[in-house]
Design an enzyme around this catalytic site. Structure first.
Site, mmCIF file in Angstrom:
data_model
loop_
_atom_site.group_PDB
_atom_site.id
_atom_site.type_symbol
_atom_site.label_atom_id
_atom_site.label_comp_id
_atom_site.label_asym_id
_atom_site.label_seq_id
_atom_site.Cartn_x
_atom_site.Cartn_y
_atom_site.Cartn_z
ATOM 1 N N GLU A 1 18.515 -25.786 7.972
ATOM 2 C CA GLU A 1 19.834 -25.185 7.855
ATOM 3 C C GLU A 1 20.750 -25.397 9.059
ATOM 4 O O GLU A 1 21.965 -25.484 8.893
ATOM 5 C CB GLU A 1 19.677 -23.664 7.617
ATOM 6 C CG GLU A 1 18.977 -23.305 6.334
ATOM 7 C CD GLU A 1 19.799 -23.661 5.104
ATOM 8 O OE1 GLU A 1 21.039 -23.545 5.164
ATOM 9 O OE2 GLU A 1 19.196 -24.080 4.099
ATOM 10 N N SER B 1 -12.159 30.909 -21.195
ATOM 11 C CA SER B 1 -12.932 31.748 -20.276
ATOM 12 C C SER B 1 -12.815 31.328 -18.821
ATOM 13 O O SER B 1 -13.279 32.051 -17.934
ATOM 14 C CB SER B 1 -14.403 31.743 -20.677
ATOM 15 O OG SER B 1 -14.576 32.528 -21.830
#
Length: 836
Positions: free
Chosen positions: A72, A452
């Site tokens: 680049e 229960s």
């Protein structure tokens, strides 16, 4: 030339004052997804559209930086922000084509940073001029390394990857320091056209671009000839990699995600790089998942084979690719893999799996598959494989010790919650068989009847209203109008038998329904509701009638686990929580609301925080240290035939998820300030209930837990009317775990299914792992509890050498009277021979 200088100066004076401040670049917020970890630093998931792994410039390998420079901007470290030759080339090209087409203009890395952060990609002279001046301004205010760091973290590189860290992960499943030179060159070639020319979407063009970058790296002297030739010869094996999740804990991850959204808002939660450290323990979470899957598989096998999931067109059997596509559409559910039967005979069948392998199933692998004739009946055992499987059947396979075996997606669902009783930290949570198939969290959202498993709270109310474990209550028929039932109610024991006067301890062990009902009627419905809501249950979910005694309330497994923690920690109400820490993108830990700590050694303090305690004791200091251990402040995270149970009555309701994390100031905070949990029952009451629940495991409906070989466990089973909901909730001093099994449709699991058969085995399998290496913990007898000998038939005190005498525990001020030699209550309450 002079005119050019004058024109440039005019443009500078006009444009530069309108440019944005470069100072914002120094504190730029990169869009980083939310990361969720376990308490032991295992990545659970990453949430957010953009994938970004921010890196400091010195964390990026030199060769990778050089690859980008070669591709680049090879003169990056020398130019003032723009490449004059490239810019002039662009100007001449623009004039030549009269602005009708885009002309390469040699944008530098600095110009690309200016464009990415401040400008658009629109092609215009004005935008280009602003880009040039902004690049020069950036160069004056930032160092070259700061600019390069921004570029390498910000640049879009395809497939939702922003920056080199994310690209390395997504394309190669690596960190940047693990990349080869060829892979670095491939990534460096992506900025030009990342969405189109990348190694996944267009591997041919991407390879050409990689080779170009390698050529440039050689030309610039960044690599030598040998490295170049090796890289050029390397085959590219890029593919899309997801985040490297290390722990499958979707239920806890979803709770953490929602709390992050509630606190920060969706956009900030998913883009600002927050890291959430949950309370999940990876070892325990994995054990919980496996235990739930094993338990549901065992239930399903007991109820027979419902047939193949689908029957494919026989014509497809000769088209392997078509079969693989069908299998790909039949996603994995839990650990159940899809497969298609290719051939089937008396002795074996051949099946194709979703990964293209062929496996064999023998008769032993399918012998469980008796025809399902309803939840209470089965057909004959199959005598051949082809009596079960036909070619074209799409079925499920589950891994076994000796290879895959036939399975099916269970009809039932399950939930498991495991938490620390002193803090409320949830270390494992399973909300169902498979999060992908159903995201409904049965551990936190499903309100079901506990049966229960609710009785210990009724017994605690009885103890605090003058009863003792030796108190006799008549187990006899009773009929009355129950407002919550809107009818005359005649409760029954599970066995449909009556046992007459029964001591409370025996009633707890054998889960006698009528005893619980009589306790509520004696205490009073409203006083009982007032009492049990102190454990954290919602008053609105309590039935306004004596059926509450049999667990007809609507509660979640998380509710029940938190309430059982009161018995485990000695009487304190704790708040379950899922998040240890939230860390921002700068590594700073954000404040969370204080979590109440059950401090057994802190005396009679009731919901006091440290500022209220004028002279902190050593116990308080230890409690503070415990909080710090629970939520570590410095984290090294890589940011890259069973005993039968009883029944109950009533209906269940669907509930809502718990509320999210409350907002807290976005500031740092000092060492955690301990907040002490409220005491809701006395330690003596908690100890007595725990003692009775220990006997549930030793002698009663929880006997399967004896397989763990420990003496420090307590718990209670629960089964509701028609076996719609089955439970087991149990604990020791370090862990409370609740398991629920049922059907989402609220239908019966079958006449022979109870909590001790469905939920308890899951609990045992999980606790086997969770308590491995954890020494047994004695639960000291608190001051105010005494032991005495009693006559088991009358519950009255006797001398220790009396025939048939048993030992029992009592509140010191509530000993039963002495039994005289004639078997009646003695007027003289003293006993010089009693041992306390």
């Amino acid at each position: 030339m002079v005119l050019a200088v004058i024109g440039f100066t005019i443009l500078w004076l006009i444009i530069v004052p309108s440019l944005p401040s470069v100072d914002t670049l120094k504190d730029v917020e990169l869009q980083v997804p939310l990361r969720i970890y376990s308490a032991d630093d295992k990545l659970i998931t990453t949430v957010g559209e953009q994938r970004r792994i921010p890196l400091k410039v010195d964390e990026i390998p030199l060769t990778l930086k050089q690859a980008f420079l070669a591709a680049e901007d090879d003169n990056f470290y020398n130019h003032p922000g723009i490449d004059w030759r490239g810019t002039l080339r662009g100007v001449f090209g623009y004039v030549r084509y009269l602005g009708q087409r885009r002309v390469p203009g040699g944008s530098t890395i600095t110009q690309q940073v200016a464009r990415r952060f401040y400008l658009s990609n629109e092609f215009s002279v004005t935008r280009k001029v602003r880009e040039i001046f902004l690049a020069m301004k950036i160069e004056r205010e930032l160092t070259k390394d700061e600019i390069l760091e921004l570029y390498l973290n910000k640049e879009f590189l395809g497939h939702r990857a922003y920056g080199v860290g994310a690209a390395a992960q997504i394309y190669y499943g690596k960190t940047v320091d693990e990349l080869t030179i060829a892979q670095m060159a491939m990534i460096a070639g992506l900025p030009q056209r990342p969405s189109v020319v990348n190694p996944v979407t267009n591997p041919g063009f991407a390879l050409d671009r990689r080779n170009y970058v390698l050529d440039r790296m050689l030309e610039e002297g960044f690599i030598d000839r040998g490295e170049y030739e090796t890289a050029m010869a390397e085959a590219d094996r890029a593919r899309v990699h997801g985040p490297q999740a290390e722990l499958d804990a979707p239920w806890i991850a979803e709770i953490a995600r929602q709390q992050a959204v509630d606190r920060f808002g969706a956009n900030a939660a998913y883009t600002r790089g927050y890291t959430i450290v949950t309370t999940a323990d990876s070892r325990l979470q994995q054990a919980a998942d496996l235990a739930v899957r094993e338990g549901l598989d065992d239930y399903d096998r007991r109820h027979g084979w419902r047939g193949p999931e689908r029957e494919l067109d026989p014509a497809l059997l000769d088209d392997r690719q078509a079969l693989l596509e069908e299998l790909a559409n039949a996603r994995v559910v839990g650990d159940l893999e899809p497969a298609v039967v290719l051939e089937s005979g008396p002795e074996s069948a051949t099946l194709l799996t979703d990964d293209g392998d062929e496996v064999q199933l023998a008769l032993d692998d399918v012998e469980w598959a008796r025809d399902h004739l309803g939840r209470n009946a089965l057909g004959a055992r199959p005598e051949s494989v082809d009596a079960v499987l036909d070619p074209g059947d799409l079925v499920r396979l589950r891994a076994g010790d000796e290879g895959p075996r036939l399975a099916q997606i269970p009809e039932a669902q399950a939930a498991l919650v495991s938490l620390k009783p002193d803090t409320g930290a949830v270390v494992a949570l399973v909300g169902g068989l498979d999060f992908g198939a159903s995201q409904f969290n049965r551990a936190t959202q499903s309100r079901r009847q506990p049966g229960s498993a609710f009785k210990p709270f009724i017994y605690a109310a009885a103890i605090d209203n003058g009863y003792t474990p030796a108190s006799l209550v008549n187990d006899a028929p009773i009929v009355f109008d129950d407002p919550s039932q809107e009818r005359t109610w005649k409760p029954m024991n599970f066995s449909e038998k009556f046992f007459g006067p029964t001591r409370l301890r025996e009633a707890m062990i054998h889960s006698r329904n009528l005893i619980s009902v009589r306790l509520v009627m004696d205490i009073g419905v409203q006083p009982t509701i007032d009492y049990v809501t102190e454990f954290g249950f919602q008053r609105s979910q309590m039935p306004n009638g004596p059926s509450m005694a049999l667990g007809s309330a609507s509660i979640t497994p998380l509710d029940l686990a938190a309430a059982y923690a009161v018995f485990a920690n000695g009487g304190f109400a704790i708040d379950p929580f899922f998040i240890h820490a939230i860390i921002d993108d700068q590594g700073r830990e954000l404040p969370l609301l204080p979590r109440p700590l059950a401090c057994r050694e802190c005396g009679d303090r009731d919901n006091l925080s440290a500022p209220d305690a004028r002279s902190p004791t050593q116990a308080q200091a230890q409690a503070t240290a415990s909080v710090e251990r629970e939520a570590p402040r410095e984290l090294d995270l890589n940011l890259d035939a069973p005993a039968s149970d009883d029944d109950s009555s009533g209906r269940d309701e669907d509930g809502q998820a718990p509320s999210g994390e409350a907002d807290a100031p976005e500031t740092l905070h000092g060492p955690p300030v301990p907040v002490y949990a409220s005491r809701v029952i006395e330690p003596q009451t908690a100890w007595l209930i725990r003692s009775m629940m220990s006997d549930v495991i030793t002698y009663g409906t929880g006997r399967r837990a004896l397989a763990l070989g420990r003496d420090d466990l307590a718990g209670k089973t629960g089964t509701t009317n028609d076996q719609r909901d089955t439970w087991f909730s149990g604990f020791n001093s370090s862990l409370v775990t609740t398991v629920w099994v049922g059907l989402d449709s609220n239908e019966s699991l079958g006449d022979y299914e109870q909590g001790g058969r469905t939920a308890l085995p899951i609990w045992v399998d999980y606790m086997q792992v969770a308590l491995e290496g954890v020494p047994e913990q004695a639960y000291p007898v608190p001051v105010g509890i005494v032991e005495a000998s009693i006559d088991p038939d009358s519950g009255l005190r006797v001398r220790p050498d009396a025939p048939g005498a048993v030992r029992e525990w009592f509140p010191a001020g509530n000993l039963p009277p002495l039994k005289n030699p004639e078997g009646e209550q003695s007027e003289d309450d003293t006993d010089p021979y009693e041992i306390f």
